[in-house]
Design a protein around this motif. Structure first.
Motif, PDB file in Angstrom:
ATOM      1  N   PHE A  11       0.837  -1.199   0.000  1.00 54.81           N
ATOM      2  CA  PHE A  11       0.000   0.000   0.000  1.00 54.81           C
ATOM      3  C   PHE A  11       0.876   1.255   0.000  1.00 54.81           C
ATOM      4  O   PHE A  11       1.828   1.372   0.758  1.00 54.81           O
ATOM      5  CB  PHE A  11      -0.905   0.020   1.234  1.00 54.81           C
ATOM      6  CG  PHE A  11      -2.078  -0.929   1.150  1.00 54.81           C
ATOM      7  CD1 PHE A  11      -2.187  -1.820   0.102  1.00 54.81           C
ATOM      8  CD2 PHE A  11      -3.056  -0.926   2.120  1.00 54.81           C
ATOM      9  CE1 PHE A  11      -3.254  -2.699   0.018  1.00 54.81           C
ATOM     10  CE2 PHE A  11      -4.128  -1.792   2.049  1.00 54.81           C
ATOM     11  CZ  PHE A  11      -4.226  -2.679   1.002  1.00 54.81           C
ATOM     12  N   GLY A  12       0.542   2.164  -0.867  1.00 52.06           N
ATOM     13  CA  GLY A  12       1.316   3.400  -0.981  1.00 52.06           C
ATOM     14  C   GLY A  12       2.459   3.302  -1.964  1.00 52.06           C
ATOM     15  O   GLY A  12       3.100   4.309  -2.273  1.00 52.06           O
ATOM     16  N   THR A  13       2.725   2.084  -2.481  1.00 49.46           N
ATOM     17  CA  THR A  13       3.774   1.900  -3.496  1.00 49.46           C
ATOM     18  C   THR A  13       3.148   1.226  -4.719  1.00 49.46           C
ATOM     19  O   THR A  13       2.649   1.885  -5.605  1.00 49.46           O
ATOM     20  CB  THR A  13       4.945   1.062  -2.928  1.00 49.46           C
ATOM     21  OG1 THR A  13       4.442  -0.169  -2.383  1.00 49.46           O
ATOM     22  CG2 THR A  13       5.661   1.825  -1.826  1.00 49.46           C
ATOM     23  N   ALA A  14       3.173  -0.113  -4.753  1.00 46.07           N
ATOM     24  CA  ALA A  14       2.594  -0.834  -5.890  1.00 46.07           C
ATOM     25  C   ALA A  14       1.071  -0.763  -5.896  1.00 46.07           C
ATOM     26  O   ALA A  14       0.437  -0.809  -6.953  1.00 46.07           O
ATOM     27  CB  ALA A  14       3.047  -2.296  -5.875  1.00 46.07           C
ATOM     28  N   VAL A  15       0.482  -0.667  -4.701  1.00 45.54           N
ATOM     29  CA  VAL A  15      -0.975  -0.600  -4.591  1.00 45.54           C
ATOM     30  C   VAL A  15      -1.398   0.816  -4.216  1.00 45.54           C
ATOM     31  O   VAL A  15      -0.906   1.376  -3.230  1.00 45.54           O
ATOM     32  CB  VAL A  15      -1.496  -1.598  -3.534  1.00 45.54           C
ATOM     33  CG1 VAL A  15      -3.001  -1.417  -3.320  1.00 45.54           C
ATOM     34  CG2 VAL A  15      -1.200  -3.027  -3.961  1.00 45.54           C
TER      35      VAL A  15
END
Length: 231
Positions: A11-15
């Protein structure tokens, strides 16, 4: 498919995570990532712009073109899932909250519990006397004094008597956040964060405490020889 704990790593990167309503969509920024001693991850999120007052938003996520809606679905038995709703939905208040939580006193150790009989408990109960007009979280940062190891976790204080305004740290049969080494020295820092993102620390100095003492507890049942009835 995947569990929410697995998704939190991305979460916050790839998602990408965001709040969605019928009239609006707002990306969420990761303010903090907490990892406790049990390997549980928690994220503190904040919208990257103000939300529209009076609107109801739900939490959604996507990975590129893939909708990873399933991270936030209701449990299978829930009627809401059949309606296509997530378990995380909020309605925005019309008034802006600028007031930080108020600590009415300093946190104190209330109780230490060690039990390893039918159930397992190795916990310390703390008072967290906070006043705020909205719901709030307590960020708990625990440090092992000898090794310097440190863990963080967010917790919602109990809101019913006799546990009102209290939080517990440790582990039990049902889970937990810190594996205490018995009778070891620790320190803890508390910070309150309300639903508007206002923050207030409990004080400048960490609270020192000692982990629970091991208590030997066992139940011995003596077997009685069966008696034969005389005929």
């Amino acid at each position: 498919m995947g569990s929410l704990q697995e998704g939190l790593r991305q979460f916050g990167t790839a998602v990408q995570i965001y709040l969605w309503s019928a009239q609006d969509s707002v990306d969420l920024h990761v303010l903090d990532r907490a990892l406790d001693d049990k390997g549980n991850r928690q994220l503190l999120l904040r919208p990257n712009r103000p939300l529209q007052a009076g609107h109801e938003y739900e939490l959604r996520a996507s990975r590129g073109q893939e909708n990873v809606f399933y991270y936030f679905e209701q449990p299978p038995a829930s009627t809401a899932k059949r309606k296509g709703l997530t378990r995380y939905r909020w309605k925005v208040a019309t008034a802006i909250d600028w007031q930080a939580p108020i600590w009415k006193g300093s946190p104190q150790v209330l109780k230490k519990v060690y039990e390893n009989n039918y159930d397992y408990y190795n916990i310390v109960l703390f008072s967290c006397p906070v006043r705020d007009s909205s719901t709030y979280l307590i960020k708990i940062t625990v440090r092992h004094q000898a090794t310097g190891r440190q863990w963080c976790a967010y917790q919602t204080p109990a809101n019913r008597i006799p546990w009102k305004s209290q939080v517990w740290v440790g582990e039990s049969s049902c889970g937990g956040n810190v594996r205490f080494e018995l009778e070891s020295d620790y320190s803890v820092v508390f910070e309150a964060i309300d639903s508007a993102g206002n923050r207030a620390s409990a004080g400048s100095a960490p609270l020192a405490f000692q982990a629970p003492k091991k208590v030997e507890c066992c139940l011995k049942v003596r077997s009685q020889p069966s008696k034969l009835k005389k005929r």
